[in-house]
Write a protein that holds these residues in place. Structure first.
Motif, PDB file in Angstrom:
ATOM      1  N   PHE A 241     -10.090  35.848  21.323  1.00  0.00           N
ATOM      2  CA  PHE A 241      -9.255  35.054  22.052  1.00  0.00           C
ATOM      3  C   PHE A 241      -8.709  33.832  21.290  1.00  0.00           C
ATOM      4  N   ASP A 242      -7.705  33.293  22.055  1.00  0.00           N
ATOM      5  CA  ASP A 242      -7.185  32.021  21.654  1.00  0.00           C
ATOM      6  C   ASP A 242      -7.559  30.980  22.707  1.00  0.00           C
ATOM      7  N   SER A 243      -7.520  29.676  22.234  1.00  0.00           N
ATOM      8  CA  SER A 243      -7.810  28.702  23.265  1.00  0.00           C
ATOM      9  C   SER A 243      -7.013  27.395  23.120  1.00  0.00           C
ATOM     10  N   ALA A 244      -7.003  26.428  24.068  1.00  0.00           N
ATOM     11  CA  ALA A 244      -6.349  25.350  24.388  1.00  0.00           C
ATOM     12  C   ALA A 244      -7.156  24.389  24.687  1.00  0.00           C
ATOM     13  N   ASP A 245      -7.565  23.423  24.002  1.00  0.00           N
ATOM     14  CA  ASP A 245      -8.436  22.022  24.479  1.00  0.00           C
ATOM     15  C   ASP A 245      -7.655  20.967  25.202  1.00  0.00           C
ATOM     16  N   VAL A 246      -7.900  21.383  26.441  1.00  0.00           N
ATOM     17  CA  VAL A 246      -7.015  20.498  27.506  1.00  0.00           C
ATOM     18  C   VAL A 246      -7.550  19.016  27.470  1.00  0.00           C
ATOM     19  N   LEU A 247      -8.519  18.625  26.752  1.00  0.00           N
ATOM     20  CA  LEU A 247      -8.815  17.280  26.566  1.00  0.00           C
ATOM     21  C   LEU A 247      -7.731  16.447  25.386  1.00  0.00           C
TER      22      LEU A 247
ATOM     23  N   SER B 104      -3.446  18.783  33.216  1.00  0.00           N
ATOM     24  CA  SER B 104      -2.809  18.720  34.772  1.00  0.00           C
ATOM     25  C   SER B 104      -1.950  19.964  35.038  1.00  0.00           C
ATOM     26  N   GLY B 105      -1.125  20.461  34.040  1.00  0.00           N
ATOM     27  CA  GLY B 105      -0.125  21.388  34.355  1.00  0.00           C
ATOM     28  C   GLY B 105      -0.708  22.642  34.503  1.00  0.00           C
ATOM     29  N   ILE B 106      -1.883  23.013  33.934  1.00  0.00           N
ATOM     30  CA  ILE B 106      -2.350  24.508  33.949  1.00  0.00           C
ATOM     31  C   ILE B 106      -3.034  24.446  35.297  1.00  0.00           C
ATOM     32  N   LYS B 107      -3.469  23.333  36.134  1.00  0.00           N
ATOM     33  CA  LYS B 107      -4.054  23.432  37.293  1.00  0.00           C
ATOM     34  C   LYS B 107      -2.829  23.984  38.261  1.00  0.00           C
ATOM     35  N   VAL B 108      -1.647  23.355  38.157  1.00  0.00           N
ATOM     36  CA  VAL B 108      -0.429  23.725  38.782  1.00  0.00           C
ATOM     37  C   VAL B 108      -0.067  25.088  38.725  1.00  0.00           C
ATOM     38  N   TYR B 109      -0.026  25.300  37.422  1.00  0.00           N
ATOM     39  CA  TYR B 109       0.565  26.672  36.894  1.00  0.00           C
ATOM     40  C   TYR B 109      -0.217  27.728  37.583  1.00  0.00           C
ATOM     41  N   SER B 110      -1.762  27.751  37.584  1.00  0.00           N
ATOM     42  CA  SER B 110      -2.380  28.939  38.149  1.00  0.00           C
ATOM     43  C   SER B 110      -2.936  28.663  39.722  1.00  0.00           C
ATOM     44  N   ASN B 111      -2.394  27.323  40.215  1.00  0.00           N
ATOM     45  CA  ASN B 111      -2.837  27.021  41.536  1.00  0.00           C
ATOM     46  C   ASN B 111      -4.611  27.294  41.644  1.00  0.00           C
ATOM     47  N   TRP B 112      -5.077  26.866  40.513  1.00  0.00           N
ATOM     48  CA  TRP B 112      -6.446  26.939  40.286  1.00  0.00           C
ATOM     49  C   TRP B 112      -6.993  25.367  39.946  1.00  0.00           C
ATOM     50  N   PRO B 113      -7.958  24.938  40.554  1.00  0.00           N
ATOM     51  CA  PRO B 113      -8.294  23.413  40.438  1.00  0.00           C
ATOM     52  C   PRO B 113      -9.135  22.979  39.406  1.00  0.00           C
ATOM     53  N   THR B 114      -9.910  24.010  38.395  1.00  0.00           N
ATOM     54  CA  THR B 114     -10.883  23.675  37.791  1.00  0.00           C
ATOM     55  C   THR B 114     -10.508  24.232  36.157  1.00  0.00           C
ATOM     56  N   ILE B 115     -11.238  23.801  35.278  1.00  0.00           N
ATOM     57  CA  ILE B 115     -11.128  24.336  33.944  1.00  0.00           C
ATOM     58  C   ILE B 115     -12.396  24.554  33.360  1.00  0.00           C
ATOM     59  N   PRO B 116     -12.746  25.808  32.719  1.00  0.00           N
ATOM     60  CA  PRO B 116     -12.019  26.617  32.128  1.00  0.00           C
ATOM     61  C   PRO B 116     -11.106  27.261  33.032  1.00  0.00           C
ATOM     62  N   GLN B 117     -10.050  28.023  32.313  1.00  0.00           N
ATOM     63  CA  GLN B 117      -9.170  28.996  32.855  1.00  0.00           C
ATOM     64  C   GLN B 117      -8.860  30.218  31.954  1.00  0.00           C
ATOM     65  N   LEU B 118      -9.288  31.550  32.411  1.00  0.00           N
ATOM     66  CA  LEU B 118      -9.046  32.672  31.521  1.00  0.00           C
ATOM     67  C   LEU B 118      -7.949  33.333  31.926  1.00  0.00           C
ATOM     68  N   TYR B 119      -6.984  34.049  30.882  1.00  0.00           N
ATOM     69  CA  TYR B 119      -5.997  34.637  31.025  1.00  0.00           C
ATOM     70  C   TYR B 119      -6.002  35.839  30.096  1.00  0.00           C
ATOM     71  N   VAL B 120      -5.764  36.905  30.872  1.00  0.00           N
ATOM     72  CA  VAL B 120      -5.945  38.224  29.948  1.00  0.00           C
ATOM     73  C   VAL B 120      -4.384  38.953  30.183  1.00  0.00           C
ATOM     74  N   LYS B 121      -3.854  39.093  29.179  1.00  0.00           N
ATOM     75  CA  LYS B 121      -2.618  39.737  29.044  1.00  0.00           C
ATOM     76  C   LYS B 121      -1.510  39.175  30.088  1.00  0.00           C
ATOM     77  N   GLY B 122      -1.494  37.587  29.983  1.00  0.00           N
ATOM     78  CA  GLY B 122      -0.707  36.734  30.763  1.00  0.00           C
ATOM     79  C   GLY B 122      -1.095  36.804  32.214  1.00  0.00           C
ATOM     80  N   GLU B 123      -2.005  37.261  32.513  1.00  0.00           N
ATOM     81  CA  GLU B 123      -2.430  37.624  34.188  1.00  0.00           C
ATOM     82  C   GLU B 123      -3.856  36.475  34.243  1.00  0.00           C
ATOM     83  N   PHE B 124      -3.876  35.468  35.045  1.00  0.00           N
ATOM     84  CA  PHE B 124      -4.616  34.736  35.375  1.00  0.00           C
ATOM     85  C   PHE B 124      -6.072  35.308  36.203  1.00  0.00           C
TER      86      PHE B 124
END
Length: 117
Positions: free
Chosen positions: A55-61, A68-88
């Motif tokens: 897997f690849d990753s991004a350090d949101v810190l 902040s954007g990933i929480k809106v993008y996924s409509n999910w309030p917490t981190i970490p967030q896992l995506y597989v083949k582009g799907e949350f």
């Protein structure tokens, strides 16, 4: 405004989409896989390593716009967030539930992601 939960800039949305679609398995996390900065991110990394998914990753810190954007993008309030083949897929708790139920590795194989589980 990047901090507003209702807004995400087009540039940030595009960056997130590039990250998510540029890797079969992508984890937005606090810290790095070698040095997670929270227990939930550490657990997410351990689960992915246990199923043997690369897997690849991004350090949101390191990137407040992504944080902040990933929480809106996924409509999910917490981190970490896992995506597989582009799907949350979900966060740490959902990953743990799927792993314990024997569902995470099969999901990855179903999507064409190699695992060792």
């Amino acid at each position: 405004m990047a901090d507003s939960p209702a807004n995400i800039s087009d540039a940030t949305r595009s960056r997130i989409q590039e990250l998510v679609k540029g890797s079969d398995v992508f984890l937005f996390m606090k810290g790095t896989p070698l040095f997670p900065q929270c227990g939930f991110s550490s657990r997410a990394v351990a689960i992915l390593e246990h199923v043997g998914a690369e897997f690849d990753s991004a350090d949101v810190l390191q990137d407040p716009e992504i944080r902040s954007g990933i929480k809106v993008y996924s409509n999910w309030p917490t981190i970490p967030q896992l995506y597989v083949k582009g799907e949350f897929v979900g966060g740490s708790d959902i990953m743990m539930e799927m792993y314990e139920a024997g569902e995470l590795a099969p999901l990855m194989r179903e999507k064409g992601v190699a695992t060792n589980a």
